[in-house]
Motif scaffolding. Sequence first.
Motif, PDB file in Angstrom:
ATOM      1  N   UNK A 152      -2.251 -15.690  -0.533  1.00 40.90           N
ATOM      2  CA  UNK A 152      -3.175 -14.343   0.815  1.00 40.90           C
ATOM      3  C   UNK A 152      -2.143 -13.061   1.351  1.00 40.90           C
ATOM      4  N   UNK A 153      -0.660 -13.921   1.148  1.00 34.99           N
ATOM      5  CA  UNK A 153       0.741 -12.831   1.149  1.00 34.99           C
ATOM      6  C   UNK A 153       0.562 -11.395   0.896  1.00 34.99           C
ATOM      7  N   UNK A 154       0.064 -11.270  -0.329  1.00 33.47           N
ATOM      8  CA  UNK A 154      -0.646 -10.177  -1.080  1.00 33.47           C
ATOM      9  C   UNK A 154      -1.080  -9.226  -0.740  1.00 33.47           C
ATOM     10  N   UNK A 155      -2.775  -9.616  -0.389  1.00 31.82           N
ATOM     11  CA  UNK A 155      -3.623  -9.408  -0.180  1.00 31.82           C
ATOM     12  C   UNK A 155      -3.405  -8.809   1.161  1.00 31.82           C
ATOM     13  N   UNK A 156      -3.183  -9.453   2.117  1.00 29.38           N
ATOM     14  CA  UNK A 156      -2.834  -9.620   4.037  1.00 29.38           C
ATOM     15  C   UNK A 156      -2.179  -7.888   3.869  1.00 29.38           C
ATOM     16  N   UNK A 157      -0.519  -8.239   2.738  1.00 31.76           N
ATOM     17  CA  UNK A 157      -0.001  -7.422   3.339  1.00 31.76           C
ATOM     18  C   UNK A 157      -0.912  -5.723   3.037  1.00 31.76           C
ATOM     19  N   UNK A 158      -1.599  -6.036   1.622  1.00 28.83           N
ATOM     20  CA  UNK A 158      -1.728  -5.028   1.513  1.00 28.83           C
ATOM     21  C   UNK A 158      -2.679  -4.120   3.010  1.00 28.83           C
ATOM     22  N   UNK A 159      -3.668  -5.083   3.119  1.00 24.78           N
ATOM     23  CA  UNK A 159      -4.956  -5.205   4.286  1.00 24.78           C
ATOM     24  C   UNK A 159      -4.145  -4.509   4.947  1.00 24.78           C
ATOM     25  N   UNK A 160      -3.355  -4.809   5.753  1.00 22.48           N
ATOM     26  CA  UNK A 160      -2.466  -4.522   7.512  1.00 22.48           C
ATOM     27  C   UNK A 160      -1.840  -3.452   6.985  1.00 22.48           C
ATOM     28  N   UNK A 161      -1.188  -2.833   5.911  1.00 23.84           N
ATOM     29  CA  UNK A 161      -0.494  -1.721   5.897  1.00 23.84           C
ATOM     30  C   UNK A 161      -0.613  -0.816   4.678  1.00 23.84           C
ATOM     31  N   UNK A 162      -1.842  -1.178   4.325  1.00 26.37           N
ATOM     32  CA  UNK A 162      -2.583  -0.394   2.520  1.00 26.37           C
ATOM     33  C   UNK A 162      -3.498   1.247   3.563  1.00 26.37           C
TER      34      UNK A 162
END
Length: 155
Positions: free
Chosen positions: A145-155
């Motif tokens: 979930x590195x990709x998903x977490x960054x998108x969630x936090x900064x998307x």
Amino acid sequence: MSTLTEARWTHVAIPVRDIDRSIEFYTSVTPLVLVQQNADESGRSAWLSNPGQVQTPFVLVLGEFVPEVGARFGIVDGKPDPTFSPWAHIGIELPNRSDVDDVAAKARELGRLQWEPTQMAEHIGYICAVLDPDGNVLEFSHNQKVFATIQQLWG
């Protein structure tokens, strides 16, 4: 073409002994594709990245140096020590758990599987590790979930 307007993390560079062998390895075992190759009096390099990665380009640079230049960087006899080892690694997140198993099977056939596929803690996910031709560790994960977490936090 856009202009760089802020500091940005753009690449990780690692030395390799045989750039052609390394390009073949990375383009057949990982999702990376060859973007560009360069050659000059200091040696040869290759840039690898995800296909079509335009908005936030990130590149793995492979460098094969002539002995005199390699020596400046501490590479003795053209034999670089692994940059990412024994736990340090390049991480590649895969969309399916079976993709990790597929990479592991391919790496096993090549004699390059470092860590068998294993379910780790939730924040790590399902992982395996593969050694590149120079002994660097590549971790392949699913549900990290590195990709998903960054998108969630900064998307």
